[in-house]
Design a protein around this motif. Sequence first.
Motif, PDB file in Angstrom:
ATOM      1  N   GLN A 828       8.593  39.704  48.867  1.00  0.00           N
ATOM      2  CA  GLN A 828       7.554  39.455  49.526  1.00  0.00           C
ATOM      3  C   GLN A 828       6.514  40.168  49.503  1.00  0.00           C
ATOM      4  OE1 GLN A 828       9.008  38.296  53.303  1.00  0.00           O
ATOM      5  NE2 GLN A 828       9.537  36.226  52.826  1.00  0.00           N
ATOM      6  N   GLU A 829       6.664  41.469  49.595  1.00  0.00           N
ATOM      7  CA  GLU A 829       5.710  42.514  49.519  1.00  0.00           C
ATOM      8  C   GLU A 829       5.096  42.730  48.095  1.00  0.00           C
ATOM      9  OE1 GLU A 829       5.977  47.118  49.846  1.00  0.00           O
ATOM     10  OE2 GLU A 829       5.819  46.503  51.956  1.00  0.00           O
ATOM     11  N   HIS A 831       5.329  40.590  45.724  1.00  0.00           N
ATOM     12  CA  HIS A 831       4.523  39.439  45.448  1.00  0.00           C
ATOM     13  C   HIS A 831       3.041  39.354  46.018  1.00  0.00           C
ATOM     14  CE1 HIS A 831       3.813  35.155  44.968  1.00  0.00           C
ATOM     15  NE2 HIS A 831       3.389  35.116  46.188  1.00  0.00           N
ATOM     16  N   LYS A 832       2.848  39.864  47.136  1.00  0.00           N
ATOM     17  CA  LYS A 832       1.466  40.175  47.565  1.00  0.00           C
ATOM     18  C   LYS A 832       0.757  40.931  46.689  1.00  0.00           C
ATOM     19  CE  LYS A 832       2.677  39.271  52.367  1.00  0.00           C
ATOM     20  NZ  LYS A 832       2.509  39.768  53.624  1.00  0.00           N
TER      21      LYS A 832
END
Length: 869
Positions: A828-829, A831-832
């Motif tokens: 997720q990190e 992806h950001k």
Amino acid sequence: MKENKYADLYFQDSVDKQILMEVVGTGITIDNSMIEQGSFSLTETLCSESELTFGTCEPNHFTVTVHDMPRSIKGETVVIREHLDGHTDAPLTYGVYKVYSDVPTSDRTKREITAYDAMYDIINVDVKSWYAGLSFPMTLRQFRDSFFAHFGITQKETTLVNDGMTVNKTLVATQTDPDSAITEEPAISGKTIVTAICEINGVFGNMNRDGEFEYVELKEIITPLYPSNDLYPSDDLFPRDPNSVSLTGHYITFDYEDFQTKQITQLEIRPSDDSAGATVGTGGNNYVISGNFLVSDKTGTELEDIAANTLSIIRKASYTPLKSSEVVGNPCIELGDPIRFNTTREIIESYVLQRTLTGIQNKRDSIVSPGTETYKQNPNSIRDQIAGVQRRTNKLERTADHTLSELADLDANTTSRFEQTSEQIQTEVSNRQSADSDLSSRITQTADSITTEVANRQSADNEMSSRISQTANEIASEVAARQNADTEMSAKISQTAQAIEAEVAARGSADNEMATKISQAAHSIALVASGGDNSVGITIRLYDENGNLIDTESENANIKIVGFVAFSDLEGSGTTSINGANIQTGTISADKLIAGALTAGRVETSDGSIIIDTGAFHVASGTIYVGVSNATEIGTSYIKSGNISASNQLYSSGTIYSAGDIKCDGTIRGSLSGTASSASYASSAGSARQADRADYASSSGYADYADTADKCGNETSNSHTANCYITSALTIYKVPSGSARRFKTDIYTVVDPRLDPHRLYDIDVVQFKYKPSFYNLPEGTEMPTVIGMLADDIDLIYPCACEYDEETGEVINWLERYMIPPMLALIQEQHKDIELLKQENLALQNRVSILEQRMEEMWNVINNKINQS
């Protein structure tokens, strides 16, 4: 001022300063070569209010821009140290910080880091569960020790002036009284706790350079005094050295107020803004503490003692406020230190209340000390109104949700209260005689119930109370008295339209409790007395054993007696004792006797026969002869007979002798002797020991309780994952499974550094071969090369994802269910970051397009100029 033998070098020119930022547990160290010039800044704050406010607790933080970082250090702990002029023997520690922000610069070549000390976590965390688990009362010292132990933070050893005061439970963390109009606190922040502790002791809270929580007291500033020679020595005049740090000759600019704050001469402590409190000291410059939950339950006398202690600390602070200043940076100067500036006209003395330290080689300190000459007083303050009515209050509060009326006399410590909501009305009158002794009565009325209660508490462990609760269906009353934590008595009566129940109980300790209970209904009366795990009782009822109401004229109503019963001299001599398992008496005459076990010195029957329909006939000692000599003889440890046949079990503790066949459809236990030509189901003709068919078979011929499928469960479920495993010692352990919210508590976004997903970056992925013995294969068997991770590595870096042997404690495996969530967090990190890169790339493309367009326009203009010439 922090002690360091090289502290004076900070005020000297051309002193080399090497700063080292160690990222704990990662092997990463940031030094001068990695820090962007002029980017380092350390901000420390004791009090940022415009008016000096005691008890404030504010986090310190630093920012820095670095390059050549191997990875992000967000969530990691950083310890900052500095060496002066090559002296590595006594480094100066700047403090311990946790990185909360680590973002790349726009050009992606550097990283901007922001980190806060532990105060940031203390004031922003909900500690409601910690507070609910405390056992009150306790001293303030015990209270603060428990608070910081909850965070795992060490306090710098000190004794606070009110450490000995009693702390009671004054915040409602868990509402256990459904009739109370007081609502449960939605949350209790750490800031509420730590600020209250510091405020009531007249100090400030700060995380010092060694990572300890420190209580900072503003000590009285001692002004230097050096009289002229003709005045010294004298009986009443001596030189006096200052206790402040001189910045004379080290400041670049400074601006200060044209006044000195006046010494605090009076302190008032109020439980709340609209209630009376206690005032100590003399008029002049008055300081007010209001709404501190630690003293909300204190009497007037207790408040005065607490206030006197606090005033002795806060009255020391008197200084000249600094609007601004820029001085040569010296990190050895700490928050709360007295400082002074010598000017041509006067000496300016103040405290370090706020400071921002910048730079490394050329350090600069920006020091600010806000303050006012006197504390503001509200001319319409509640204190003046209360003094006018001799410390009596009348409080009326009306909102859309409730109406509250409260009258109080602080001198008499009496209070009456009326509170009304749309759902209930509650009245209460109380008389508090001391912190541990009070009287109170309360009436609570709702649409479906009325409850009245009277309580008398003489101490924390000695109280009495009575309570009546009434609904349309029931009236219940109770009187209780508790003498200490383990001794209490109570009497209860409950009445409904169908029954009346009365109970009296007395508990002398956790293991010593007695009670009697009477239950009465239209068709039954029950009396029970109990003590510990034992109880006796009598039940008289007009019901049969199936619960059916019997004919009241049939005289068949029954009485049930539980416990030991003794009948003495019932129209004759002697005693009959009856309990649940025994009857002890003289002669029993009966047409038929049915017993599970019969013990007698001699058994006689009229026809000489003993008939056993089921069960076993067992002789503990002696010999039984069946028939005449040479027939079957059964002794203590042998059986002698011709043919032997049994339909269920054949057992002897010694040898079974047979001249013929031995037949048994069940178990044969004992040593066989004889032809034994038909030893049915025995493991061998000579030794059959609990063979019992396949249920007790063994490869050695002796059946030692193998107990096959009859004793093994083989049920499976396709709605759950595996929930058990077998250790190397063949022990089966059950493993609870499930991941729904209802199974979990204390759910937060990951803040524990031990659970930081970035730790996974340090785990090596390796190739390896399993040892043949792991799969019970012969030594030398060629095993395939596979890829994976070592549980030993994960145990060092991310131990929460490891599985350990229940008996040896050794790590044996790693668990996917605790590895996948942090992997998802990293995805997720990333992806950001990818989305951010896409946006920045798009912006760059737009800029390039604009540049290309402008270049084309410029070439068109140039070509036109060329063509025109």
